[in-house]
Design an enzyme around this catalytic site. Sequence first.
Site, PDB file in Angstrom:
ATOM      1  N   ASP A 386       1.237  -1.309  -0.009  1.00  0.00           N
ATOM      2  CA  ASP A 386       0.286   0.085  -0.187  1.00  0.00           C
ATOM      3  C   ASP A 386       0.584   1.168  -0.269  1.00  0.00           C
ATOM      4  O   ASP A 386       1.728   1.532  -0.301  1.00  0.00           O
ATOM      5  CB  ASP A 386      -1.239  -0.063   1.121  1.00  0.00           C
ATOM      6  CG  ASP A 386      -2.406   0.729   1.117  1.00  0.00           C
ATOM      7  OD1 ASP A 386      -2.003   2.234   0.928  1.00  0.00           O
ATOM      8  OD2 ASP A 386      -3.607  -0.195   0.552  1.00  0.00           O
ATOM      9  N   ASP A 387       0.379   2.491   0.421  1.00  0.00           N
ATOM     10  CA  ASP A 387       1.548   3.214   0.107  1.00  0.00           C
ATOM     11  C   ASP A 387       2.182   3.825   1.011  1.00  0.00           C
ATOM     12  O   ASP A 387       2.636   2.822   1.952  1.00  0.00           O
ATOM     13  CB  ASP A 387       0.212   4.860   0.868  1.00  0.00           C
ATOM     14  CG  ASP A 387       0.051   6.135   0.884  1.00  0.00           C
ATOM     15  OD1 ASP A 387       1.058   6.454   0.257  1.00  0.00           O
ATOM     16  OD2 ASP A 387      -0.901   6.748   1.562  1.00  0.00           O
ATOM     17  N   ARG A 463      -5.877  16.744   3.522  1.00  0.00           N
ATOM     18  CA  ARG A 463      -4.974  15.185   3.568  1.00  0.00           C
ATOM     19  C   ARG A 463      -3.960  15.918   2.922  1.00  0.00           C
ATOM     20  O   ARG A 463      -3.049  14.941   2.181  1.00  0.00           O
ATOM     21  CB  ARG A 463      -5.819  14.050   3.285  1.00  0.00           C
ATOM     22  CG  ARG A 463      -4.152  12.935   3.647  1.00  0.00           C
ATOM     23  CD  ARG A 463      -4.924  11.226   2.753  1.00  0.00           C
ATOM     24  NE  ARG A 463      -4.079  10.015   3.583  1.00  0.00           N
ATOM     25  CZ  ARG A 463      -3.780   9.123   3.422  1.00  0.00           C
ATOM     26  NH1 ARG A 463      -3.599   8.467   2.217  1.00  0.00           N
ATOM     27  NH2 ARG A 463      -3.381   8.337   4.419  1.00  0.00           N
ATOM     28  N   TRP A 497      -5.356   2.110  -7.384  1.00  0.00           N
ATOM     29  CA  TRP A 497      -6.614   2.603  -7.331  1.00  0.00           C
ATOM     30  C   TRP A 497      -6.846   3.612  -7.139  1.00  0.00           C
ATOM     31  O   TRP A 497      -7.853   3.346  -6.627  1.00  0.00           O
ATOM     32  CB  TRP A 497      -6.182   3.028  -8.878  1.00  0.00           C
ATOM     33  CG  TRP A 497      -6.494   4.836  -9.633  1.00  0.00           C
ATOM     34  CD1 TRP A 497      -7.215   5.436  -8.900  1.00  0.00           C
ATOM     35  CD2 TRP A 497      -5.865   4.493 -11.149  1.00  0.00           C
ATOM     36  NE1 TRP A 497      -7.350   5.968  -9.811  1.00  0.00           N
ATOM     37  CE2 TRP A 497      -6.409   6.199 -11.691  1.00  0.00           C
ATOM     38  CE3 TRP A 497      -5.208   4.182 -11.821  1.00  0.00           C
ATOM     39  CZ2 TRP A 497      -5.859   7.637 -12.995  1.00  0.00           C
ATOM     40  CZ3 TRP A 497      -5.266   5.112 -13.136  1.00  0.00           C
ATOM     41  CH2 TRP A 497      -5.635   6.329 -13.168  1.00  0.00           C
ATOM     42  N   ASP A 498      -6.262   4.560  -5.955  1.00  0.00           N
ATOM     43  CA  ASP A 498      -7.332   5.542  -4.954  1.00  0.00           C
ATOM     44  C   ASP A 498      -7.233   7.074  -5.460  1.00  0.00           C
ATOM     45  O   ASP A 498      -6.758   7.086  -6.416  1.00  0.00           O
ATOM     46  CB  ASP A 498      -5.855   5.667  -3.352  1.00  0.00           C
ATOM     47  CG  ASP A 498      -6.679   5.141  -2.146  1.00  0.00           C
ATOM     48  OD1 ASP A 498      -8.321   5.746  -2.533  1.00  0.00           O
ATOM     49  OD2 ASP A 498      -6.675   5.056  -1.492  1.00  0.00           O
ATOM     50  N   MET A 499      -8.022   7.849  -4.478  1.00  0.00           N
ATOM     51  CA  MET A 499      -8.379   9.158  -4.961  1.00  0.00           C
ATOM     52  C   MET A 499      -8.602   9.432  -3.369  1.00  0.00           C
ATOM     53  O   MET A 499      -9.827   9.423  -3.380  1.00  0.00           O
ATOM     54  CB  MET A 499      -9.409   9.213  -5.957  1.00  0.00           C
ATOM     55  CG  MET A 499      -9.212  10.434  -6.125  1.00  0.00           C
ATOM     56  SD  MET A 499     -11.034  10.367  -7.001  1.00  0.00           S
ATOM     57  CE  MET A 499     -11.314  12.395  -7.837  1.00  0.00           C
ATOM     58  N   ASP A 563     -13.185   2.189   3.712  1.00  0.00           N
ATOM     59  CA  ASP A 563     -11.939   1.885   4.407  1.00  0.00           C
ATOM     60  C   ASP A 563     -12.737   0.980   6.074  1.00  0.00           C
ATOM     61  O   ASP A 563     -12.016   0.642   7.264  1.00  0.00           O
ATOM     62  CB  ASP A 563     -11.773   2.936   4.593  1.00  0.00           C
ATOM     63  CG  ASP A 563     -10.281   3.778   3.534  1.00  0.00           C
ATOM     64  OD1 ASP A 563     -10.558   2.746   3.265  1.00  0.00           O
ATOM     65  OD2 ASP A 563     -10.246   4.658   4.007  1.00  0.00           O
TER      66      ASP A 563
HETATM   67  C1  GLA Z   1      -7.277   5.619   1.308  1.00  0.00           C
HETATM   68  C2  GLA Z   1      -7.507   4.128   1.012  1.00  0.00           C
HETATM   69  C3  GLA Z   1      -6.353   2.862   2.560  1.00  0.00           C
HETATM   70  C4  GLA Z   1      -5.041   2.737   2.222  1.00  0.00           C
HETATM   71  C5  GLA Z   1      -4.658   4.788   2.202  1.00  0.00           C
HETATM   72  C6  GLA Z   1      -3.355   4.901   2.087  1.00  0.00           C
HETATM   73  O1  GLA Z   1      -7.512   5.935   3.263  1.00  0.00           O
HETATM   74  O2  GLA Z   1      -9.099   4.046   1.410  1.00  0.00           O
HETATM   75  O3  GLA Z   1      -6.955   1.631   1.998  1.00  0.00           O
HETATM   76  O4  GLA Z   1      -5.137   2.971   0.737  1.00  0.00           O
HETATM   77  O5  GLA Z   1      -5.511   5.618   1.916  1.00  0.00           O
HETATM   78  O6  GLA Z   1      -2.773   5.929   2.703  1.00  0.00           O
END
Ligand code: GLA
Length: 747
Positions: A386-387, A463, A497-499, A563
Amino acid sequence: MIHFDPSTRTFNLILKTSFYAFQVDETGVVVHLAHGPRPANAPSTAQVTAKATLFMSDERVSFEHQLRRDELVTFGDTTYHEVALKVAFPSLPASIQPGEAAHLPIRDVRLRYAGHEIVTDARPGLSANKTSQVSGKTCEVCANPSERQTLRVFLRDPAQPFRAALCYRLTPEHDIIERWVELENTGEEIITVEACAFATMHLPNGANELTSVTGLWGREFTTQREAVPMGLRILESRMAQGGHESSPFFFLNRPGQAWEETGAVWFGALELSGGWRIAVEHLPSLDVRVHAGYNPFDFELALAPGQKHITPALACGVSNEGWGGASRRLHAFARERILPAAKPNAPLRPVLYNSWEATYFNLSVAGQTELARKAAAIGVELFCLDDGWFGARRNDHAGLGDWVVSRDVFPDGLAPLVAEVRKLGMKFGLWVEPEMVNPDSDLYRAHPDWILHFAGRPRTEQRNQLVLDFGRPEVVEYIFAALNKLCDEYQIDFFKWDMNRNPSEPGSVAGKAIWRKHTAGVYSVMDRLRAAHPELDIQSCSGGGGRIDLGVLQRADQVWTSDNTDALDRIRIQEGFSLAYPARAMECWVTHERNHQTHTIHTLAMRFDVAMRGALGIGSSLNALDEAELAEYASFIAFYKRIRPIVQNGELYRLQRQEEFGASIIQYVLADGSEAVYSVAVSAYLMGQHLPTPPLRGLDPAATYAACNRTGTEVYRASGYALMTLGIPWLKYVNVQDTLTLHVKKV
Ligand code: GLA
């Protein structure tokens, strides 16, 4: 099947259990006749031919034109209700009378029939091209070979250089019609489209009970059911993604005449992620209309001379089996026609591990490698990092936009971790958030103008991040190149692919067209990546379930539902999701015993039983679990793999909805009735309450079935008939938070 009767100029669209009919009246206006379930015993050739008439209760009423049911209601003529299409023409028509005042622009569209065609394989705008070129050969990414018929009804404005086509693509086996419009400027000046829905739906009078979803971060997909009063009820997105507050679909029925498995329910879902609007209009005449398409709020669509615009589609239909039947039609349609792997019995979604909640930003090669080994050992098939792996992204204050592997965290790049993951037999996935930048990033320092903003105005951060201007082709190109490079370098199998913020201050080189251009840009990057890397899968995430719709699902194999991974909350969230979207796309993770979002404690069985209702993922700190706990995880995952084909490809029945008797009971069943999954989750319980045992569905009454638990032990045996009449008795003491999953199969 599409029929046209030239004598009455009537179109009949015949689907498996429903029909849709409209006709051209004597003035050339295309008017709706009816859309509803077909009589069960009607031959497939049975057609509607009657003339469209308005039955007014009072002959003295002189406003009947406003009630005419135009297939696409346009601004012009005598219309003053909600419209699907509003256009401004810059020039005077030839029909202008000498001395007549010229009020420009002319805001009056009159569309008249000018012919039609029936074609195969027409595509609405923004739909994913499901074929791709791999080393010169065409590769069928979409394996569903059957062609579909599309009816295009051509309309012309008699006085202006403007053409439109009303398009109807049929998926008869699922009672779905995709409707969109194609607009064309045949003149020499720019024509401005001020509002544009993809379709108007006319429902039977009084069909005003609306089912939709609402929510916010961590509480997506809250089902709401209401009687729409006289007036307008708007469902919408004013964002570049759908957002958490809604999802672009609706169900409508006459109050009291539909329930979970009974009655006629009309439904629609937009194939578009952002800037959409669904207007449900309940007129004092009791007419109910829906106009669904682009959100006219902050909207711009200019057609240059000769330019054509094809809108995305509204997928709509009618179920004669209640809300459940509407859901099953949408699920099957998404499984077989929308999702990237769309075809009957498509490959199953892998069991995923995501390290976000285990490590957050504390990434290290050793830590991720250890997690990967443990994940593989319990049966995980896809490991997603992840991030925090790139640029200066050691927390959420910096680095977004710099899609290069951080040498601080991965001194030798990602290759060693990717190789380890592959060696362990898993696929490798990577988190990205391509539409965003942190101001503290190399990308922003190099291109401070590449973000949405208005000159001289604040650039508000959420954020700690800003939104890239996808109205700029060079930005879209940059993002594609960055992600493509990662795929080339590491053979990525999966992008999450997040936003993570809603766009604001939408100043863009594209002006008010940015809302359309943003979505189109995101789709184009996803489509190009998939075409260049046919093995790549994509997950759509937007802070959880902020971008879930039939548009993104054409290029995202699965979505991050929320989440919020609290099993109790998830029962409700997943039920709302299931109204429109299929289980195989619904990512559900088992996370820590004490939930990180709600701080509530749930048993491992409850966490698995609820997560196994969709595409299973694991998000716990595996390093914090002992051997016995890991063995329990492995046993649940093995069980999930046995029931996975039924969950991911079966038909869903919500036997008892969550709000009924405090227990959600769902069933997935294969189309041939040979196997089913029976899943119970009790969310509220009154002392001494007897819980119902709802009859199962879709089984073979003559066959005998065994119901087995996770360990494969048979806990109940009965005939299909008994299961479909008496249901399955409660097999253990039931109380709040008790859950159960059974694999029911023919013996
Ligand atoms: C969002 C996503 C999470 C995670 C974070 C990472 O909140 O929904 O699952 O990937 O970003 O910063």
